[in-house]
Each structure stands twice: as structure tokens, then as C-alpha cells.
Scaffold this motif. Sequence first.
Motif, short mmCIF file in Angstrom:
data_model
loop_
_atom_site.label_atom_id
_atom_site.label_comp_id
_atom_site.label_asym_id
_atom_site.label_seq_id
_atom_site.Cartn_x
_atom_site.Cartn_y
_atom_site.Cartn_z
N THR A 6 0.68 -1.34 -0.18
CA THR A 6 0.01 -0.01 -0.23
C THR A 6 0.79 1.13 -0.15
OG1 THR A 6 -1.67 -1.25 1.28
CG2 THR A 6 -1.85 1.19 1.04
N ASN A 8 0.67 5.55 -0.18
CA ASN A 8 -0.02 6.62 -0.10
C ASN A 8 -1.60 6.27 0.00
OD1 ASN A 8 2.27 7.95 0.02
ND2 ASN A 8 2.40 8.24 -2.03
N GLU A 10 -3.02 3.74 -1.32
CA GLU A 10 -3.60 3.03 -2.37
C GLU A 10 -2.91 1.67 -2.61
OE1 GLU A 10 -3.60 5.12 -6.15
OE2 GLU A 10 -4.69 6.62 -5.29
N LYS A 11 -3.59 0.49 -2.67
CA LYS A 11 -3.11 -0.60 -3.04
C LYS A 11 -2.40 -0.81 -4.24
CE LYS A 11 -6.10 -3.31 0.00
NZ LYS A 11 -5.18 -2.91 1.30
N CYS A 12 -0.96 -1.36 -4.42
CA CYS A 12 -0.14 -1.49 -5.37
C CYS A 12 0.25 -2.86 -5.80
CB CYS A 12 0.96 -0.68 -5.65
SG CYS A 12 0.53 1.28 -5.01
#
Length: 151
Positions: A6, A8, A10-12
Motif C-alpha cells: 500500500t 500513500n 492505495e493498494k499497488c
Amino acid sequence: MKIRLTVNGEKCETDVWGGESLLFALREQLGLPGSKNACEQGECGSCSVLLDGTLVCSCLVLAAQADGHEVVTVEGVATDGALHKVQEAFVAAGAVQCGFCTPGLIVATVDLLEHTPSPSDDEIREALSGNLCRCTGYQKIFDAVRAAARA
Ligand code: FES
Ligand code: FES
């Protein structure tokens, strides 16, 4: 290898080589060039990010080590398009010249004020001792940190 993290908020997901640094993955694969690569040896702090809330040099962390963890970069400290008070203070104090050190200093200062809202000069000096600036002479950086603490 595939890693999921994750960044910032957001899941990446991305594919990394086993020896790849978190800094490289952030900049080159996840489209976040805010963290700077100045020494790649853990000496300058320009690549500083928060990993699960702990300040680290992302050039010294393997991307694979961040698998399953949470990263906050300088891009993540601003909210809803508004600068963080620390970013505002650096701009207002003129603490940015070439700007190469600035992302790391911003993240390190956010971390400092999170834990120590009203730091003494010695505490500021200690907290930012891992962040090198070649331009400002540090006085304006100190002014910015003091101003951010007051804010
Ligand atoms: S680039 Fe990571 S400490 Fe200098
Ligand atoms: S503003 Fe240039 S290195 Fe700090």
C-alpha cells in the motif's frame, strides 16, 4: 517476483527483481518520483519514506521487503491537493533551493512532528541528522521546522 503493498493509501502491485530497492520500485515502477536518489548508500536521506510508520531510507530497503507493508512517500503527505503544513512552512521559509533534499526533509519533519509536536533545536537537529542539504546551510530548514511546529 510480484509484490503487493500500500503506497500513500492505495493498494499497488508490481514485479520486482530480488535485489531491487524500494526507492527504484517507487520511482521507476510505481510512478512516484518524489523520493530522490542522491547517493543510494543511506548517506543523504533524500529517499526517506515511512514504512509502516517508521522513517527509512528507501534506497536501503529491498522492494521485496515492502511486500505486504504500507509506504508513505512525500507525494502522500499532502491531502486533497492541499500542501501539508510542513510543505507550506518549507516554501514560506525559503528552505528549498535546488530541492533535491527537500522530499526527504519533508518526510523526516512530518515524522518528527508526529512524535514530537514541539521539538527543541537539539531534537530537530537529531531528527534531521540523516538528511543532507548541499544548498541552504540548514538555517532556513530549521526556521521551517520551527514554523511547522508552531502551526
Ligand atoms: S539516496 Fe537513499 S540515503 Fe541517499
Ligand atoms: S536545497 Fe539543494 S540540497 Fe537541499
